[in-house]
Design an enzyme around this catalytic site. Structure first.
Site, PDB file in Angstrom:
ATOM      1  N   SER A 147      10.886  15.567   4.507  1.00  0.00           N
ATOM      2  CA  SER A 147       9.492  14.313   5.175  1.00  0.00           C
ATOM      3  C   SER A 147       8.120  15.019   5.020  1.00  0.00           C
ATOM      4  O   SER A 147       8.192  16.114   5.670  1.00  0.00           O
ATOM      5  CB  SER A 147      10.512  13.765   6.365  1.00  0.00           C
ATOM      6  N   GLN A 148       7.578  13.979   5.888  1.00  0.00           N
ATOM      7  CA  GLN A 148       5.846  14.325   6.061  1.00  0.00           C
ATOM      8  C   GLN A 148       5.772  14.963   7.991  1.00  0.00           C
ATOM      9  O   GLN A 148       6.845  14.306   7.979  1.00  0.00           O
ATOM     10  CB  GLN A 148       5.308  13.094   6.040  1.00  0.00           C
TER      11      GLN A 148
END
Ligand code: SAH
Length: 237
Positions: free
Chosen positions: A88-89
């Site tokens: 994920s970011q």
């Protein structure tokens, strides 16, 4: 000055500069990248929890991304980790962790180990971390990475996280990093009274809603946090 002496002078000043900065050519200053990531992507967007900011500052995200993305490890986006999955970011990792409202000693369950990065962030805050991954190859790689980074206390397993992890339940917090179409009932059940769950819910291919769920007795208070785009939640066949 001849071209050759100009060139030699340039080489000499570069060598002096590099030796003063103490860095070899091509070496990346990951601590500097982490500082920039925390300031510009995370603190700037409103994450305040000191424990979360410290964890994001310390944890070497570069160790959790595939070699070919090393230079982009601290970018403001998710990255592929193989098997069609993503890490994920950074902002999403930080925001979700903050919503878990963790303190040292809390027992936390993650569904969707992926690269192991989110688990490591949890492991910076509490030592009671359990994480389940459905894809065997990713689970094995994440376990290796976590061990190499001294997160040997994080407990991993391969399986369908839909059913939670009964033998270690109940949990103070549960984080789900793939998006199911509904909240798996076993996860609600395995949350302690007063526990928090953070989970993206929505149809595959569409944007999902990130929910923070708080358990109070037998009731669940649902906070709609933001729109997110996670990989779909898989089911074991
Ligand atoms: N938290 C991860 C993000 C990985 S992406 C990280 O920090 O890198 C989500 C992961 O959830 C994928 O690896 C996917 O295989 C896994 N997943 C999807 N459905 C699952 C399920 N039912 N049980 C466990 N893991 C699941």
């Amino acid at each position: 000055m001849t071209r050759l002496s100009q060139f030699l002078k340039l080489c000499f000043s570069m060598i002096v500069m590099l030796s003063l900065s103490g860095k070899a050519i091509g070496e990346i200053d990951y601590q500097q990248l982490r500082t920039e990531m925390v300031e510009t992507q995370i603190r700037a967007r409103g994450v305040k929890d000191k424990k979360v900011l410290e964890a994001m500052m310390k944890d070497p995200r570069n160790r959790f991304v595939p070699e070919k993305y090393l230079r982009r490890a601290y970018g403001d986006y998710p990255l592929p980790i193989g098997e069609g999955q993503t890490i994920s970011q950074p902002y999403v990792v930080a925001a979700m962790t903050e919503l878990l409202d963790l303190k040292e000693g809390d027992k936390v369950l993650e569904i969707g180990t992926g690269s192991g990065y989110q688990a490591a962030i949890l492991g910076e805050i509490t030592r009671e971390v359990y994480t389940i991954e459905i894809i065997d190859k990713l689970a094995r790689r994440a376990k290796k990475t976590l061990l190499s980074q001294n997160y040997d206390y994080i407990v991993t397993k391969v399986g369908d996280g839909y059913f939670g992890w009964e033998e270690h339940a109940p949990f103070d917090a549960i984080i789900v990093t793939a998006a199911p179409a509904h909240i798996p009932p076993p996860l609600k059940k395995q949350l302690k009274d007063g526990g928090r769950m953070v989970i993206p819910v929505g149809m595959p291919g569409a944007y999902q809603t990130l929910w923070q769920v708080k358990k109070a007795g037998e009731t669940f208070k649902m906070n709609n946090i933001m729109g997110v785009a996670f990989v779909p939640f898989k089911r074991a066949r």
